[in-house]
Write an enzyme that holds these catalytic residues in place. Sequence first.
Site, PDB file in Angstrom:
ATOM      1  N   LYS A  86       0.808  -1.225   0.000  1.00  0.00           N
ATOM      2  CA  LYS A  86       0.000   0.000   0.000  1.00  0.00           C
ATOM      3  C   LYS A  86       0.839   1.273   0.000  1.00  0.00           C
ATOM      4  CE  LYS A  86      -4.468  -1.786   1.254  1.00  0.00           C
ATOM      5  NZ  LYS A  86      -5.407  -2.158   2.292  1.00  0.00           N
ATOM      6  N   ARG A 112      -3.723  -9.996   4.821  1.00  0.00           N
ATOM      7  CA  ARG A 112      -4.174 -10.044   3.416  1.00  0.00           C
ATOM      8  C   ARG A 112      -3.054  -9.490   2.549  1.00  0.00           C
ATOM      9  NH1 ARG A 112      -6.358  -6.697  -0.360  1.00  0.00           N
ATOM     10  NH2 ARG A 112      -8.007  -7.560  -1.693  1.00  0.00           N
TER      11      ARG A 112
HETATM   12  N1  HH2 Z   1      -7.511  -3.752   0.909  1.00  0.00           N
HETATM   13  C1  HH2 Z   1      -7.870  -3.759  -0.390  1.00  0.00           C
HETATM   14  C2  HH2 Z   1      -8.988  -4.495  -0.819  1.00  0.00           C
HETATM   15  N2  HH2 Z   1      -9.705  -5.227   0.060  1.00  0.00           N
HETATM   16  N3  HH2 Z   1     -10.066  -6.005   2.253  1.00  0.00           N
HETATM   17  C3  HH2 Z   1      -9.735  -6.006   3.556  1.00  0.00           C
HETATM   18  N4  HH2 Z   1     -10.441  -6.721   4.427  1.00  0.00           N
HETATM   19  N5  HH2 Z   1      -8.667  -5.279   4.028  1.00  0.00           N
HETATM   20  C4  HH2 Z   1      -7.888  -4.524   3.204  1.00  0.00           C
HETATM   21  O1  HH2 Z   1      -6.956  -3.850   3.703  1.00  0.00           O
HETATM   22  C5  HH2 Z   1      -8.224  -4.490   1.811  1.00  0.00           C
HETATM   23  C6  HH2 Z   1      -9.344  -5.257   1.369  1.00  0.00           C
HETATM   24  C7  HH2 Z   1      -7.089  -2.970  -1.379  1.00  0.00           C
HETATM   25  O2  HH2 Z   1      -6.088  -3.746  -1.975  1.00  0.00           O
HETATM   26  P1  HH2 Z   1      -6.220  -4.455  -3.411  1.00  0.00           P
HETATM   27  O3  HH2 Z   1      -7.301  -5.486  -3.411  1.00  0.00           O
HETATM   28  O4  HH2 Z   1      -4.896  -4.965  -3.810  1.00  0.00           O
HETATM   29  O5  HH2 Z   1      -6.560  -3.289  -4.402  1.00  0.00           O
HETATM   30  P2  HH2 Z   1      -7.882  -2.858  -5.156  1.00  0.00           P
HETATM   31  O6  HH2 Z   1      -8.885  -2.443  -4.127  1.00  0.00           O
HETATM   32  O7  HH2 Z   1      -7.422  -1.720  -6.030  1.00  0.00           O
HETATM   33  O8  HH2 Z   1      -8.401  -4.018  -5.959  1.00  0.00           O
END
Ligand code: HH2
Length: 286
Positions: free
Chosen positions: A230, A264
Amino acid sequence: MVAMAEALHWHASGRVLDCSARTLVMGVLNVTPDSFSDGGRFLDPDLAVAHASRMVADGADIVDVGGESTRPGAEPVTAEEERRRVVSVIERIAAEHPRLAISIDTRKSEVAAAALEAGACIVNDVSAGRDPEMFAVAREAGAGLVLMHMLGDPRTMQEAPRYDDVVAEVKEYLRERIEAAEFAGIEPQALCVDPGIGFGKNLEHNLALLKRLDAFADLGRPVLVGPSRKRFIGAILDLPQDERVEGTAGAVAWAIAHGAHVVRVHDVKQIVRAARVVDAIARAEA
Ligand code: HH2
């Protein structure tokens, strides 16, 4: 530092995930064109399923499938499109890995219902049940449910977020969402909480939440943390997202030592190794 004694179990559609024996690693699989880190890489279902298998081989306990990016500024997608992206991928992963716990990363009850039907057993809802049907869908399936804190919504959440006491306010919000979920009939053991690193938080807020992560222990539920690649890591190291694995490992090690039960992450192989070492130290007789 956190005492490791109490057994903590997470119930998810008939499965029981043991959150006390060791840290659970949730691998990220974004079937989206625009996720901040892996956007566009796994839109092809064959590539998505192969990546899930890779993460399982690397030690993932849970694979988190998402069909909508929630990165800051992301545009929402329709439920139909989100469902189209995730359902067949979940079906195929579930068929290939029947013992794997699959979670669906969605804010929409309609998508959650379809994903649970397809073989997911956990709903990872970054909006903690803002969709009025979400709790009913999770309850009816007996699914696990992640309740995450987010300030506002992804389009606007990074526009000058402010808190008087970020730890107290996030914790109070999660306590209120636990109560709301239980009031809707969800069993307490199905719930997991997440302070929502990067969701309506600046660098200082993210660092405070991680530093005081042990404050969330008395919510009585497993704590999930998602620092992977992040922006706060980029800000500290001045590195692009594809060079943040070591920074992620640092954040994960701290989080585990301060009470995280589930992490995660995108880089499952490296983070599983880091987590096992922290787990061994945390559980050493000393
Ligand atoms: N962060 C993201 C998405 N989902 N869910 C939980 N529970 N906690 C988190 O910190 C979290 C999450 C963001 O990361 P990513 O899925 O890689 O990116 P994007 O939202 O752009 O798909």
